[in-house]
Design a protein around this motif. Structure first.
Motif, PDB file in Angstrom:
ATOM      1  N   GLN A   1       0.869  -1.176   0.000  1.00  0.00           N
ATOM      2  CA  GLN A   1       0.000   0.000   0.000  1.00  0.00           C
ATOM      3  C   GLN A   1       0.905   1.223   0.000  1.00  0.00           C
ATOM      4  OE1 GLN A   1      -3.387  -0.456   0.117  1.00  0.00           O
ATOM      5  NE2 GLN A   1      -3.899   1.705   0.043  1.00  0.00           N
ATOM      6  N   LEU A   2       0.760   2.100  -0.975  1.00  0.00           N
ATOM      7  CA  LEU A   2       1.641   3.264  -1.108  1.00  0.00           C
ATOM      8  C   LEU A   2       1.030   4.541  -0.534  1.00  0.00           C
ATOM      9  CD1 LEU A   2       2.868   2.646  -4.755  1.00  0.00           C
ATOM     10  CD2 LEU A   2       4.063   2.080  -2.633  1.00  0.00           C
ATOM     11  N   GLN A   3      -0.276   4.671  -0.652  1.00  0.00           N
ATOM     12  CA  GLN A   3      -0.905   5.925  -0.216  1.00  0.00           C
ATOM     13  C   GLN A   3      -2.387   5.693   0.009  1.00  0.00           C
ATOM     14  OE1 GLN A   3       0.051   9.161  -2.839  1.00  0.00           O
ATOM     15  NE2 GLN A   3      -1.641  10.420  -2.124  1.00  0.00           N
ATOM     16  N   MET A   4      -2.938   6.411   0.999  1.00  0.00           N
ATOM     17  CA  MET A   4      -4.371   6.385   1.246  1.00  0.00           C
ATOM     18  C   MET A   4      -4.807   7.803   1.584  1.00  0.00           C
ATOM     19  SD  MET A   4      -6.723   4.312   4.015  1.00  0.00           S
ATOM     20  CE  MET A   4      -5.934   2.772   3.660  1.00  0.00           C
TER      21      MET A   4
ATOM     22  N   ILE B   1      -3.627   4.105  -3.375  1.00  0.00           N
ATOM     23  CA  ILE B   1      -2.639   3.713  -4.384  1.00  0.00           C
ATOM     24  C   ILE B   1      -1.838   2.557  -3.822  1.00  0.00           C
ATOM     25  CG2 ILE B   1      -0.634   4.431  -5.746  1.00  0.00           C
ATOM     26  CD1 ILE B   1      -1.740   7.300  -5.625  1.00  0.00           C
ATOM     27  N   GLY B   2      -1.613   1.558  -4.664  1.00  0.00           N
ATOM     28  CA  GLY B   2      -0.834   0.399  -4.246  1.00  0.00           C
ATOM     29  C   GLY B   2      -0.009  -0.144  -5.394  1.00  0.00           C
ATOM     30  N   CYS B   3       0.965  -0.958  -5.053  1.00  0.00           N
ATOM     31  CA  CYS B   3       1.824  -1.608  -6.040  1.00  0.00           C
ATOM     32  C   CYS B   3       1.725  -3.120  -5.829  1.00  0.00           C
ATOM     33  CB  CYS B   3       3.265  -1.140  -5.880  1.00  0.00           C
ATOM     34  SG  CYS B   3       4.398  -1.924  -7.042  1.00  0.00           S
ATOM     35  N   THR B   4       1.339  -3.835  -6.874  1.00  0.00           N
ATOM     36  CA  THR B   4       1.191  -5.282  -6.814  1.00  0.00           C
ATOM     37  C   THR B   4       2.090  -5.920  -7.859  1.00  0.00           C
ATOM     38  OG1 THR B   4      -1.114  -5.064  -6.114  1.00  0.00           O
ATOM     39  CG2 THR B   4      -0.452  -7.197  -7.005  1.00  0.00           C
ATOM     40  N   ILE B   5       2.788  -6.962  -7.458  1.00  0.00           N
ATOM     41  CA  ILE B   5       3.608  -7.758  -8.373  1.00  0.00           C
ATOM     42  C   ILE B   5       2.880  -9.076  -8.583  1.00  0.00           C
ATOM     43  CG2 ILE B   5       5.857  -8.807  -8.823  1.00  0.00           C
ATOM     44  CD1 ILE B   5       5.974  -5.753  -8.418  1.00  0.00           C
ATOM     45  N   LYS B   6       2.657  -9.422  -9.857  1.00  0.00           N
ATOM     46  CA  LYS B   6       1.997 -10.679 -10.196  1.00  0.00           C
ATOM     47  C   LYS B   6       2.899 -11.500 -11.109  1.00  0.00           C
ATOM     48  CE  LYS B   6      -2.886  -9.728  -9.819  1.00  0.00           C
ATOM     49  NZ  LYS B   6      -4.146 -10.041 -10.481  1.00  0.00           N
TER      50      LYS B   6
ATOM     51  N   TYR C   1       2.089  -3.755 -11.203  1.00  0.00           N
ATOM     52  CA  TYR C   1       0.920  -2.891 -11.353  1.00  0.00           C
ATOM     53  C   TYR C   1       0.989  -1.805 -10.287  1.00  0.00           C
ATOM     54  CZ  TYR C   1      -1.077  -6.892 -13.876  1.00  0.00           C
ATOM     55  OH  TYR C   1      -1.314  -7.916 -14.755  1.00  0.00           O
ATOM     56  N   VAL C   2       1.079  -0.547 -10.695  1.00  0.00           N
ATOM     57  CA  VAL C   2       0.937   0.571  -9.764  1.00  0.00           C
ATOM     58  C   VAL C   2      -0.426   1.157 -10.085  1.00  0.00           C
ATOM     59  CG1 VAL C   2       1.847   2.761  -8.943  1.00  0.00           C
ATOM     60  CG2 VAL C   2       3.424   0.960  -9.703  1.00  0.00           C
ATOM     61  N   LEU C   3      -1.356   0.972  -9.131  1.00  0.00           N
ATOM     62  CA  LEU C   3      -2.756   1.278  -9.392  1.00  0.00           C
ATOM     63  C   LEU C   3      -3.331   2.229  -8.358  1.00  0.00           C
ATOM     64  CD1 LEU C   3      -3.947  -2.385 -10.091  1.00  0.00           C
ATOM     65  CD2 LEU C   3      -3.324  -0.647 -11.780  1.00  0.00           C
TER      66      LEU C   3
END
Length: 157
Positions: free
Chosen positions: A74-77, A85-90, A100-102
């Motif tokens: 979790q990068l920002q709320m 905003i979060g960053c997920t690695i799949k 994914y930076v979403l």
């Protein structure tokens, strides 16, 4: 998100499965010169909209049951406007891991109906890394609503 599809687009069924308590349907459209589109609908029995919303939005728990998710941070709320905003690695079979930076926003509409819109973004806490392929275009939305004894999750991207 209400399954109204553009006329002239060719949609093909990807999957259509049912059990006693769950059904899942997914369609795919491959328009020329545009991103791939998916529309999926999942129907759950015996589940409240709030429970499904909490399950679907728990990215840390997703790492336990979604075998494609390697990591999520979790990068920002923003508590003022509800944007997160979060960053997920799949990791998908035979592919370099995807990053994914979403940014997403979740809100409640009428009658305990929940909506979420998700899109790609950049964030200073998520610089590009050579070992991952950064997903440059991503749009997704979903709706969770109570039906006649059923919960519907419609997801499109």
């Amino acid at each position: 998100m209400d399954e109204k599809l553009d006329e002239g687009e060719k949609w093909e069924t990807v999957i259509d499965k049912k059990t006693n308590s769950l059904s899942y349907k997914a369609k795919c459209c491959r328009p020329k010169n545009k991103p791939l589109k998916y529309l999926s609908t999942t129907v759950f029995e015996g589940c409240s909209p709030e429970l499904l919303r909490d399950f679907y939005m728990d990215n840390n728990y997703r790492k336990q049951w979604d075998k494609t998710v390697i990591d999520h941070v979790q990068l920002q709320m923003n508590t003022t406007n509800g944007i997160e905003i979060g960053c997920t690695i799949k990791k998908f079979p035979l592919l370099t891991p995807r990053e994914y930076v979403l940014a997403w926003r979740l809100w409640e509409g009428k009658d305990r109906t929940f909506y979420c819109f998700i899109k790609e973004c950049e964030h200073p806490s998520a610089p590009r890394r050579k070992k991952y392929v950064r997903v440059g275009y991503f749009r997704s939305g979903w709706q969770i609503r109570k039906g006649k004894c059923l919960i519907y999750l419609s997801n499109s991207n």
